[in-house]
Design an enzyme around this catalytic site. Structure first.
Site, PDB file in Angstrom:
ATOM      1  N   ASN A 246       1.054  -1.120   0.328  1.00  0.00           N
ATOM      2  CA  ASN A 246      -0.599   0.212  -0.135  1.00  0.00           C
ATOM      3  C   ASN A 246       1.302   1.354   0.170  1.00  0.00           C
ATOM      4  O   ASN A 246       1.813   1.287   0.993  1.00  0.00           O
ATOM      5  CB  ASN A 246      -0.995  -0.265   1.436  1.00  0.00           C
ATOM      6  CG  ASN A 246      -1.731   0.709   1.436  1.00  0.00           C
ATOM      7  OD1 ASN A 246      -1.886   2.372   0.755  1.00  0.00           O
ATOM      8  ND2 ASN A 246      -2.451   1.398   2.541  1.00  0.00           N
TER       9      ASN A 246
ATOM     10  N   LYS B 254      -0.149   4.796   0.368  1.00  0.00           N
ATOM     11  CA  LYS B 254      -0.224   5.804   0.333  1.00  0.00           C
ATOM     12  C   LYS B 254      -0.291   7.212  -0.360  1.00  0.00           C
ATOM     13  O   LYS B 254      -0.014   6.652  -1.047  1.00  0.00           O
ATOM     14  CB  LYS B 254       0.090   5.434   1.876  1.00  0.00           C
ATOM     15  CG  LYS B 254      -0.068   4.121   2.846  1.00  0.00           C
ATOM     16  CD  LYS B 254       0.204   4.651   3.633  1.00  0.00           C
ATOM     17  CE  LYS B 254      -0.036   3.275   4.914  1.00  0.00           C
ATOM     18  NZ  LYS B 254       0.332   3.439   6.306  1.00  0.00           N
TER      19      LYS B 254
ATOM     20  N   HIS C 182      -9.757   0.833   4.855  1.00  0.00           N
ATOM     21  CA  HIS C 182      -7.781   1.106   5.694  1.00  0.00           C
ATOM     22  C   HIS C 182      -8.695   2.129   6.588  1.00  0.00           C
ATOM     23  O   HIS C 182      -9.499   2.953   7.142  1.00  0.00           O
ATOM     24  CB  HIS C 182      -6.780   2.043   4.492  1.00  0.00           C
ATOM     25  CG  HIS C 182      -5.550   1.835   5.137  1.00  0.00           C
ATOM     26  ND1 HIS C 182      -5.498   2.633   5.984  1.00  0.00           N
ATOM     27  CD2 HIS C 182      -4.864   0.868   4.989  1.00  0.00           C
ATOM     28  CE1 HIS C 182      -3.938   2.567   6.756  1.00  0.00           C
ATOM     29  NE2 HIS C 182      -3.405   1.528   5.896  1.00  0.00           N
TER      30      HIS C 182
ATOM     31  N   GLU D 119      -6.562   4.206   8.205  1.00  0.00           N
ATOM     32  CA  GLU D 119      -6.892   6.187   7.661  1.00  0.00           C
ATOM     33  C   GLU D 119      -8.013   6.668   7.344  1.00  0.00           C
ATOM     34  O   GLU D 119      -8.148   8.165   7.376  1.00  0.00           O
ATOM     35  CB  GLU D 119      -5.204   6.591   6.959  1.00  0.00           C
ATOM     36  CG  GLU D 119      -4.112   5.837   7.578  1.00  0.00           C
ATOM     37  CD  GLU D 119      -2.946   5.448   7.327  1.00  0.00           C
ATOM     38  OE1 GLU D 119      -2.797   5.264   5.432  1.00  0.00           O
ATOM     39  OE2 GLU D 119      -1.815   4.710   7.585  1.00  0.00           O
TER      40      GLU D 119
ATOM     41  N   GLU E  28      -5.158  -5.562  10.395  1.00  0.00           N
ATOM     42  CA  GLU E  28      -4.050  -4.036  10.485  1.00  0.00           C
ATOM     43  C   GLU E  28      -4.261  -3.291  11.838  1.00  0.00           C
ATOM     44  O   GLU E  28      -5.341  -2.391  12.587  1.00  0.00           O
ATOM     45  CB  GLU E  28      -4.074  -3.129   9.910  1.00  0.00           C
ATOM     46  CG  GLU E  28      -3.521  -3.722   8.313  1.00  0.00           C
ATOM     47  CD  GLU E  28      -3.825  -2.443   7.147  1.00  0.00           C
ATOM     48  OE1 GLU E  28      -2.419  -3.153   7.141  1.00  0.00           O
ATOM     49  OE2 GLU E  28      -4.380  -2.133   6.994  1.00  0.00           O
TER      50      GLU E  28
ATOM     51  N   GLY F 167       2.554   2.084  10.809  1.00  0.00           N
ATOM     52  CA  GLY F 167       3.696   3.445  10.247  1.00  0.00           C
ATOM     53  C   GLY F 167       4.270   3.272  12.317  1.00  0.00           C
ATOM     54  O   GLY F 167       4.774   5.172  12.754  1.00  0.00           O
TER      55      GLY F 167
ATOM     56  N   SER G  76       3.872  -2.739   9.988  1.00  0.00           N
ATOM     57  CA  SER G  76       5.389  -2.265  10.704  1.00  0.00           C
ATOM     58  C   SER G  76       5.345  -4.205  10.004  1.00  0.00           C
ATOM     59  O   SER G  76       6.748  -4.379  10.506  1.00  0.00           O
ATOM     60  CB  SER G  76       5.583  -2.225  11.834  1.00  0.00           C
ATOM     61  OG  SER G  76       4.949  -0.972  12.124  1.00  0.00           O
TER      62      SER G  76
HETATM   63  P1  PGA Z   1       2.457  -0.250   7.777  1.00  0.00           P
HETATM   64  O1  PGA Z   1       1.432  -0.146   7.186  1.00  0.00           O
HETATM   65  O2  PGA Z   1       3.383  -1.062   7.024  1.00  0.00           O
HETATM   66  O3  PGA Z   1       3.770   0.907   7.414  1.00  0.00           O
HETATM   67  O4  PGA Z   1       2.697  -0.241   9.219  1.00  0.00           O
HETATM   68  C1  PGA Z   1       0.588  -0.533   7.248  1.00  0.00           C
HETATM   69  C2  PGA Z   1      -0.805   0.233   6.382  1.00  0.00           C
HETATM   70  O5  PGA Z   1      -1.038   0.388   6.653  1.00  0.00           O
HETATM   71  O6  PGA Z   1      -1.430  -1.169   5.429  1.00  0.00           O
END
Ligand code: PGA
Length: 253
Positions: A11, A13, A97, A99, A169, A175, A215
């Site tokens: 992803n 983003k 997601h 976010e 997740e 992140g 992560s």
């Molecule tokens: P990350 O993000 O690997 O940077 O923690 C995962 C995601 O948001 O799908």
């Protein structure tokens, strides 16, 4: 033995211009050209989708979007329809997601509509769910996931569920560098698989792929993938670098 083919998705983003996206996608396609035992998907920003499609066409890299709107067309400034995604070469879409839920007001209800729109257009949804740190600390993890699944997937049939991928997740792991331990993730994945069995039956529960996200890095993917109910990963930060992402995809080596 698990017979579900691992699915590893990147992803991207809100990172990368068109040129940067194409460059990374080409590098990745070259790095994973021999990989046949893992499905590899990338979700670049909307603006780069069509160009990335041309860059990875014929390779083993699959293309997904990061969001979708459920209407066919209309006066919805700024939104992207399922047909537009298909025309750009997308066959996958990340839906719900954290976010999107946190910053853009998405709910289990909008997630539900988006999944329906994706399925109606032959796009495979990667449906994201997960608890926040507060919810975990309050002992509400399973209640939250139960609600997200039951409302998000309300009204779908086993046939529909057969064309979905789930991504667990934990919001506190996205992140942050804080990965759930493989045991913590496995506990949740098993809970989700049982929930899917209750809703859609044993066959679907046995075949649906449940990804872990939060992560994921080349050095922790191995232990996550060793868990019986973890079927892949949704990777943010570490997917932006082709070499690193290929290191995750080649988790067995
Ligand atoms: P990350 O993000 O690997 O940077 O923690 C995962 C995601 O948001 O799908």
């Amino acid at each position: 033995m698990r017979n579900r083919k691992p699915f590893i998705a990147g992803n991207w983003k809100m990172y990368k211009t068109c040129a940067e996206s194409v460059e990374t996608a080409k590098k990745l396609a070259a790095l994973v050209s021999g990989v046949t035992d893992v499905d590899v998907m990338i979700a670049p920003p909307f603006t780069a989708l069509a160009q990335v499609y041309e860059a990875v066409k014929g390779s083993s890299v699959l293309l997904g979007a990061q969001n979708i709107f459920w209407k066919k067309e209309g006066a919805y400034t700024g939104e992207i329809s399922p047909g537009m995604l298909v025309s750009a070469g997308c066959r996958y879409v990340i839906i719900g997601h954290s976010e999107r839920r946190q910053y853009f007001g998405e709910t289990d209800n909008t997630v539900n509509k988006k999944i329906r729109a994706a399925l109606n257009n032959g796009i495979m949804p990667v449906v994201c769910i997960g608890e926040t740190e507060k919810e975990r600390e309050a002992g509400n993890t399973f209640n939250i996931l139960d609600k997200q699944i039951k409302m998000g997937l309300e009204g779908f049939s086993p046939d529909d569920a057969e064309h979905m991928i789930l991504a667990y997740e934990p919001v506190w792991a996205i992140g942050t560098g804080k990965t759930a331990t493989s045991a913590q993730a496995q506990e949740v994945h098993l809970f989700l698989r049982n929930l899917i069995e209750n809703l859609f039956g044993k066959d679907i529960a046995g075949s649906i792929r449940i990804l872990y996200g939060g992560s994921v890095k080349p050095d922790n993917i191995g232990e996550l993938m060793a868990m019986p109910d973890i079927d892949g990963a949704l990777v943010g930060g570490a997917s932006l670098d082709a070499q690193k992402f290929a290191g995750i995809i080649n988790f067995k080596k």
